[in-house]
Design a protein around this motif. Sequence first.
Motif, PDB file in Angstrom:
ATOM      1  N   ALA A  42      61.117 111.598  26.445  1.00 39.57           N
ATOM      2  CA  ALA A  42      60.627 112.836  27.050  1.00 39.57           C
ATOM      3  C   ALA A  42      61.611 113.969  26.750  1.00 39.57           C
ATOM      4  CB  ALA A  42      60.492 112.641  28.553  1.00 39.57           C
ATOM      5  N   THR A  43      61.070 115.165  26.541  1.00 44.14           N
ATOM      6  CA  THR A  43      61.951 116.295  26.233  1.00 44.14           C
ATOM      7  C   THR A  43      61.913 117.309  27.381  1.00 44.14           C
ATOM      8  OG1 THR A  43      60.148 117.353  25.084  1.00 44.14           O
ATOM      9  CG2 THR A  43      61.672 116.070  23.738  1.00 44.14           C
ATOM     10  N   TRP A  44      62.839 118.235  27.358  1.00 43.90           N
ATOM     11  CA  TRP A  44      62.873 119.275  28.386  1.00 43.90           C
ATOM     12  C   TRP A  44      61.721 120.246  28.157  1.00 43.90           C
ATOM     13  CZ3 TRP A  44      66.822 119.041  31.928  1.00 43.90           C
ATOM     14  CH2 TRP A  44      67.916 118.242  31.605  1.00 43.90           C
ATOM     15  N   PRO A  45      61.053 120.670  29.228  1.00 47.86           N
ATOM     16  CA  PRO A  45      60.042 121.720  29.032  1.00 47.86           C
ATOM     17  C   PRO A  45      60.715 122.984  28.498  1.00 47.86           C
ATOM     18  CG  PRO A  45      59.912 120.771  31.250  1.00 47.86           C
ATOM     19  CD  PRO A  45      61.168 120.255  30.627  1.00 47.86           C
ATOM     20  N   VAL A 100      78.767 126.127  25.790  1.00 49.20           N
ATOM     21  CA  VAL A 100      77.861 125.380  24.915  1.00 49.20           C
ATOM     22  C   VAL A 100      76.499 125.127  25.559  1.00 49.20           C
ATOM     23  CG1 VAL A 100      79.678 124.253  23.588  1.00 49.20           C
ATOM     24  CG2 VAL A 100      78.828 123.157  25.635  1.00 49.20           C
ATOM     25  N   PHE A 101      76.433 125.166  26.902  1.00 48.17           N
ATOM     26  CA  PHE A 101      75.127 124.992  27.543  1.00 48.17           C
ATOM     27  C   PHE A 101      74.676 126.254  28.285  1.00 48.17           C
ATOM     28  CE2 PHE A 101      76.536 120.454  27.262  1.00 48.17           C
ATOM     29  CZ  PHE A 101      75.672 120.146  26.214  1.00 48.17           C
ATOM     30  N   GLY A 102      75.208 127.382  27.840  1.00 48.78           N
ATOM     31  CA  GLY A 102      74.599 128.647  28.239  1.00 48.78           C
ATOM     32  C   GLY A 102      75.139 129.326  29.476  1.00 48.78           C
ATOM     33  N   GLN A 116      63.835 112.446  31.133  1.00 57.15           N
ATOM     34  CA  GLN A 116      64.614 112.982  30.013  1.00 57.15           C
ATOM     35  C   GLN A 116      65.980 112.309  29.980  1.00 57.15           C
ATOM     36  OE1 GLN A 116      63.100 114.911  32.263  1.00 57.15           O
ATOM     37  NE2 GLN A 116      61.460 115.782  31.026  1.00 57.15           N
ATOM     38  N   ARG A 147      69.408 120.200  37.218  1.00 55.75           N
ATOM     39  CA  ARG A 147      69.663 118.751  37.300  1.00 55.75           C
ATOM     40  C   ARG A 147      71.045 118.511  37.917  1.00 55.75           C
ATOM     41  NH1 ARG A 147      67.853 114.865  32.270  1.00 55.75           N
ATOM     42  NH2 ARG A 147      68.663 112.891  33.043  1.00 55.75           N
ATOM     43  N   ILE A 177      74.579 124.962  22.323  1.00 52.30           N
ATOM     44  CA  ILE A 177      74.625 126.228  21.588  1.00 52.30           C
ATOM     45  C   ILE A 177      75.843 126.177  20.677  1.00 52.30           C
ATOM     46  CG2 ILE A 177      74.922 128.731  21.810  1.00 52.30           C
ATOM     47  CD1 ILE A 177      73.745 128.416  24.686  1.00 52.30           C
ATOM     48  N   LEU A 207      68.783 122.052  33.036  1.00 50.01           N
ATOM     49  CA  LEU A 207      69.990 121.217  33.021  1.00 50.01           C
ATOM     50  C   LEU A 207      70.877 121.595  34.216  1.00 50.01           C
ATOM     51  CD1 LEU A 207      71.870 119.160  31.619  1.00 50.01           C
ATOM     52  CD2 LEU A 207      72.791 121.053  30.272  1.00 50.01           C
ATOM     53  N   ILE A 247      78.099 117.668  33.352  1.00 50.76           N
ATOM     54  CA  ILE A 247      77.355 116.628  32.620  1.00 50.76           C
ATOM     55  C   ILE A 247      77.808 115.250  33.116  1.00 50.76           C
ATOM     56  CG2 ILE A 247      76.928 115.595  30.334  1.00 50.76           C
ATOM     57  CD1 ILE A 247      75.730 118.395  30.638  1.00 50.76           C
ATOM     58  N   HIS A 288      61.421 118.458  38.392  1.00 50.05           N
ATOM     59  CA  HIS A 288      62.426 119.315  37.745  1.00 50.05           C
ATOM     60  C   HIS A 288      62.868 120.354  38.768  1.00 50.05           C
ATOM     61  CE1 HIS A 288      61.666 117.743  33.785  1.00 50.05           C
ATOM     62  NE2 HIS A 288      60.372 117.969  33.908  1.00 50.05           N
ATOM     63  N   LEU A 304      70.204 121.061  23.253  1.00 50.88           N
ATOM     64  CA  LEU A 304      70.529 122.182  24.152  1.00 50.88           C
ATOM     65  C   LEU A 304      71.851 122.848  23.785  1.00 50.88           C
ATOM     66  CD1 LEU A 304      69.592 120.777  27.678  1.00 50.88           C
ATOM     67  CD2 LEU A 304      68.221 122.122  26.125  1.00 50.88           C
ATOM     68  N   PRO A 360      65.172 125.551  29.272  1.00 52.88           N
ATOM     69  CA  PRO A 360      65.734 124.190  29.112  1.00 52.88           C
ATOM     70  C   PRO A 360      67.138 124.067  29.694  1.00 52.88           C
ATOM     71  CG  PRO A 360      64.773 124.973  27.069  1.00 52.88           C
ATOM     72  CD  PRO A 360      64.785 126.135  28.002  1.00 52.88           C
ATOM     73  N   ARG A 361      67.979 125.078  29.460  1.00 52.25           N
ATOM     74  CA  ARG A 361      69.358 124.998  29.982  1.00 52.25           C
ATOM     75  C   ARG A 361      69.394 125.269  31.487  1.00 52.25           C
ATOM     76  NH1 ARG A 361      69.160 127.178  25.156  1.00 52.25           N
ATOM     77  NH2 ARG A 361      70.032 125.879  23.514  1.00 52.25           N
TER      78      ARG A 361
END
Lengths: 192, 589
Positions: free
Chosen positions: B2-5, B455-457, A12, B178, A23, B175, B486, B86, A21, B171-172
């Motif tokens: 590829a995308t996040w599950p 913004v990413f939860g 990814q 990760r 929000i 992240l 990030i 993951h 992702l 998904p978050r």
Amino acid sequence: MKPTTELPVPAQDLFASLDNLRIVESTAAPLVKAALAYVPVKKPSREWYFRIHPEHSVTTLILETKEEGEVLMVAPALQEQLLGENCVAVRTLRLGVTRQGTPFIWPVRRPQEGRKDSWATTALDAITYAEKSWVRMQADMQLGGYQIAVARVSDEPRWPEEDFAQILRIAFKNAIVDSMDHPTLKRLRGEL
Amino acid sequence: MATWPERFDAIPNIWVADFEFRHPEGGLPEPRCLVIQNWRTREIFRWWLLGEEVRCPFAPEDLMVAYYASAEIGCFLALGWNVRPHVLDLFVEFKNELGGRSSYGHGLLDACHHFGITSGTTSESKEENRILAQREQFTDAERSQLLDYCQADVEATTALLDKMATKIDLPRALLRGRYMVAAAAVERAGIPVDSRSLRTIQSGWGSCCAALVRSIDADFGVFEGTTFKENRWLDYCERKGIFWPRLPSGALDFKDEVFRQMSALHPEIQPMRELRATLSQMKLSALAVGPDGRNRYLLSAFRSLTGRNQPSNQKAIFGPATWIRHLIKPSKGMAVAYLDFEQQEFGIAAALSGDRNMMEAYSTGDPYLAFAKQARAVPPEATKASHPEIRELYKTTALGVQYGSGAEALAIRLGKTKEHAKALLHHHRTVYADFWRWSDAAATRGMLERPLVTVFGWRTFGKGDGNPRTFRNFPAQANGAEMLRIAMIALVESGITVCAPVHDAVLIEAPEPEIDSVVETAQTIMEAASRAVLGGFTIRTEAKVVRYPERYTEKRGTEMWEKLVTLLDLECAESAPTMCRNSTTVSSN
């Protein structure tokens, strides 16, 4: 096995996947609404930068007490009866707002007919500017009128959500002369 | 691409995993055993790792679930496993689920207790097995004991996932997982330290402390022996015309935060702050430096309410005593670079609130001077050089607002009257009206016990203290933490050696000939991270490069460091240790 400091990079792509992702900011959505409970009736303070609503305007009879600085509106039913008396005056009520979003009602005096009335005329000039720009108005005794400062900012004013009639009701709550027996009216007429 | 599950059922295999390992202070983890459980079939696999060659049991498309996963990934790295599944970290997700609402800890047993899960382990058995894992040799019974203990933790984590799965924003969460992988790489890299000078300081520390107090206190006269005397400090402040804040009880307030604020206002007291931090908080022996001369410690990722890392002040070189950072020194042929986001919190607040005046101020490169111009306190042609005092007032006000200072606190920081502070705050409210609406909304949301979310939860409900300042501060701080995470993921995945995150900055390392190009790449990555968080708005970065044989320096700690250098002949120790009068002979790295 030999220790390592690196692991394979995931399939990814990081930055490409982040858009999905993200929000969208939710804290900006207001959970409360400010209730308009008080609207001052006054000339703008010398420190304020303000705007004047280009449309919201009504001319009426008011009663002003110099000592208390109180402004009362004369109910329409009494206006005919009181017109011409010294204790009342004709004013145009204009809706203004400060840069902080605080609304106010400005009872604007008309220039006196047949006389040079630079206080009233410069106040009207300020209103003309304030319908389009942020304006500050300060008394200048030497000039005998108001100095007008026009701010070089372009942001729009935040007008209250309430309609003008509602705003006037709030501004003159408990400040309506609706009877000839109103104590303030009687005091100013020398009846008390 | 590829995308996040998006859902658990999109992932072929979900493994709950736990390693037991030995972790020498400042060193690298040495795995002992691994237990994994298939979340769907409940099948369990156990491996003894010490002295064995074991292949990584995971595939790249699998999901590894762990409780504080950087430890597990640290073991991957130690084992040379070149597979990366993951990662879902239930420690992080449990913290995020609570959002600060917890009267107890965030350990695995605490999480189990929270969800009513009966775990096979206890805090006593945890400690017993932690000690057991330190051994080099194991009997068969001891191996079984450690594996059984490891299995009990895996089963507890599986039960935890059963309870949490439906609540996890997958998904978050992936992240965040990760990031835990990146954190493991950073924890493994560590910070290069001049361990020779460190040992010289450590061995001379006892005698050095008294000399240090005498040397620094010569300008203050507030110590009696090595004891700080409050009444003398009050006398000093009165002599210097410094108004020192007091507690509600009337006693002088000596919190380090107060010292920090007052040092910003009166830089001459900074050495006293350093000295007090050194004497009260620093245990030099606790600084975690491994045999290879690198400072390694647990980043304690996501520990703070805002999701920032919160490593131990004792173990990390970037603790409160800044002089000790002068021990950071690249080894021969290497260089380090300190990269930080410029005025990160101001920029974040500007972008997320959508305040055009604030964004414009940030874009000028000097938001504080721009603020003074926007408030018409200085003419449009003013510069930092032409109006330094006014710029400073507006800078302190802008920073004070970020920390939620009211007029009283701001007046102390400014050294001005409360009325003066009120006027400056009024300017801020007027110029940045959209920012204030956004900030007020955050405070209201928090006070209504609705979560604030980045913004990413990453979210918070506050700590139940009902303090609106917590909520006003959260969006800038927590989104700043997102930005750094990030950036760290991208830096590590691009092959750059990240030695440590430091609040809104990172310390990276590269061979000296490559450092300039690596810094350029790193800055590009960090700025891309800012855009990812802020929807396209860029936060600038700046870099400070230190090449061998130079050492890292920080202005705030320089005076203390130079006194130590003199007291202990440190420079002399570097060149010829055996000839120094106060140093201990030490072996080279």
